[in-house]
Scaffold this motif. Structure first.
Motif, PDB file in Angstrom:
ATOM      1  N   TRP A  29       3.185  -1.296  13.378  1.00  0.00           N
ATOM      2  CA  TRP A  29       2.264  -0.545  12.524  1.00  0.00           C
ATOM      3  C   TRP A  29       0.801  -0.821  12.867  1.00  0.00           C
ATOM      4  O   TRP A  29      -0.053   0.047  12.670  1.00  0.00           O
ATOM      5  CB  TRP A  29       2.537  -0.848  11.049  1.00  0.00           C
ATOM      6  N   ARG A  30       0.504  -2.001  13.407  1.00  0.00           N
ATOM      7  CA  ARG A  30      -0.890  -2.264  13.789  1.00  0.00           C
ATOM      8  C   ARG A  30      -1.300  -1.405  14.987  1.00  0.00           C
ATOM      9  O   ARG A  30      -2.435  -0.919  15.052  1.00  0.00           O
ATOM     10  CB  ARG A  30      -1.072  -3.742  14.132  1.00  0.00           C
ATOM     11  N   GLU A  31      -0.390  -1.229  15.946  1.00  0.00           N
ATOM     12  CA  GLU A  31      -0.711  -0.424  17.129  1.00  0.00           C
ATOM     13  C   GLU A  31      -0.728   1.068  16.809  1.00  0.00           C
ATOM     14  O   GLU A  31      -1.487   1.833  17.423  1.00  0.00           O
ATOM     15  CB  GLU A  31       0.304  -0.707  18.240  1.00  0.00           C
ATOM     16  N   ARG A  33      -2.171   3.199  15.094  1.00  0.00           N
ATOM     17  CA  ARG A  33      -3.341   3.423  14.257  1.00  0.00           C
ATOM     18  C   ARG A  33      -3.474   4.895  13.904  1.00  0.00           C
ATOM     19  O   ARG A  33      -3.432   5.768  14.791  1.00  0.00           O
ATOM     20  CB  ARG A  33      -4.604   2.937  14.965  1.00  0.00           C
TER      21      ARG A  33
END
Length: 335
Positions: A29-31, A33
């Motif tokens: 989920w961080r990547e 964006r």
């Protein structure tokens, strides 16, 4: 087996993978964006389509068969072939009293209305004017200038595919309650693959996200699940050559040059409160293995299996796209 590989350079297409647990994979989920996905979608939406829309598979319309109907952007379209195989397209309503031409018949290459027998040979007649149509050998395209609203082009932008006759192709179609941009946004989010489709993908890593117009591909390393611990690892690129098209192309590994083209065709008019979009996905599989000739020979048997695989994925991906549209239409997701 090892001696054979050493002598002939042969490698098995499958790899055995250690036990994999869905819950212990690395979160993505961080990547993934939102701004990055939105940027890729914005660039895709700005690319010209020439007002061309994919309406079905080339095999959907055959010489001597019944006409084929599709609604695009609220406009009824009918397609048929002459006895020589030439593709014709035009308005789906008879110019006489509006009969649905998709329910009519093709007689000696002429479309004959089943209400009163008015015959159309593909040329203009009584206010009925044909639409430009194109058959690329896998998919059928129709140009609708009133729907697209862009500068028209003579031909559609057809993605590069394996050489004609070298692959096995299948076309899957499904319909969702969303807009084309929601389908495209789903495909421009490869990070969801191993989480949302663990039955098909494992070990998915986005090796390089897009940077700008000059480097606008998602480069992905992923393993396709076959059965049990057996997988096929590949490297693929996701690109969006047009506002309603996303192409996944295998660039390294088994099946290199194979493509999956996802085309999102609006069925309802722009701004409709209950939009519907057709997902028309063409899978063109290729391989340089000598045994692949057997797959080409067995294409009629393989196509239903290929469509079934695509259908399983789109059962979930349409839920993704429909959810995105619901959130956008209620102001809970930014445009």
């Amino acid at each position: 087996m090892r001696d054979r590989a050493d002598r002939a350079g042969w490698t098995p297409p499958l790899r055995r993978r250690r036990r994999w647990d869905w819950a212990t994979q690395t979160p993505t989920w961080r990547e993934a964006r939102p701004a990055l996905i939105a940027g890729a979608l914005k660039r895709a939406s700005a690319r010209p389509s020439g007002n061309w829309f994919v309406v079905g598979a080339s095999r959907d319309v055959r010489a001597g068969s019944r006409p084929y109907g599709r609604t695009v952007g609220g406009v009824e379209v009918v397609l048929w072939r002459s006895d020589t195989g030439r593709l014709h397209a035009g308005p789906g309503a008879c110019p006489h009293l509006g009969a649905p031409l998709r329910d009519s018949r093709v007689v000696c290459g002429t479309l004959v209305c089943h209400w009163h027998g008015l015959a159309l040979d593909g040329g203009s007649f009584a206010g009925w004017d044909p639409y430009p149509a194109h058959d690329d050998g896998v998919l059928l395209w129709v140009r609708l200038d009133a729907v697209g609203g862009e500068e028209p082009s003579e031909l559609p932008v057809v993605p590069v595919r394996p050489a004609t006759g070298s692959g096995v192709d299948a076309v899957f179609t499904a319909v969702g309650r969303c807009e084309p941009q929601d389908v495209v946004a789903n495909r421009l989010d490869p990070w969801h693959g191993s989480w949302f489709h663990p039955y098909s993908f494992v070990d998915l890593t986005v090796a390089r996200p897009p940077k700008d117009d000059d480097d606008d591909a998602f480069v992905v390393d992923v393993s396709f699940r076959v059965t049990g611990p057996l997988v096929v690892p590949v490297r693929a690129e996701f690109t969006a050559p047009g506002p309603r098209t996303v192409v996944m192309r295998i660039t390294e590994g088994e099946g290199s040059t194979s493509v999956v083209e996802t085309h999102a065709t609006p069925l309802t008019r722009e701004g409709d409160g209950r939009p519907r979009t057709a997902v028309i996905e063409a899978v063109v599989a290729a391989s340089d293995r000598r045994g692949f000739a057997l797959a080409r020979a067995a294409a009629p048997v393989l196509r239903p299996l290929m469509r079934r695989t695509a259908g399983r994925l789109w059962r979930d991906d349409l839920a993704y796209a429909e959810r995105r549209w619901t959130l956008r239409s209620t102001g809970r997701f930014p445009e």
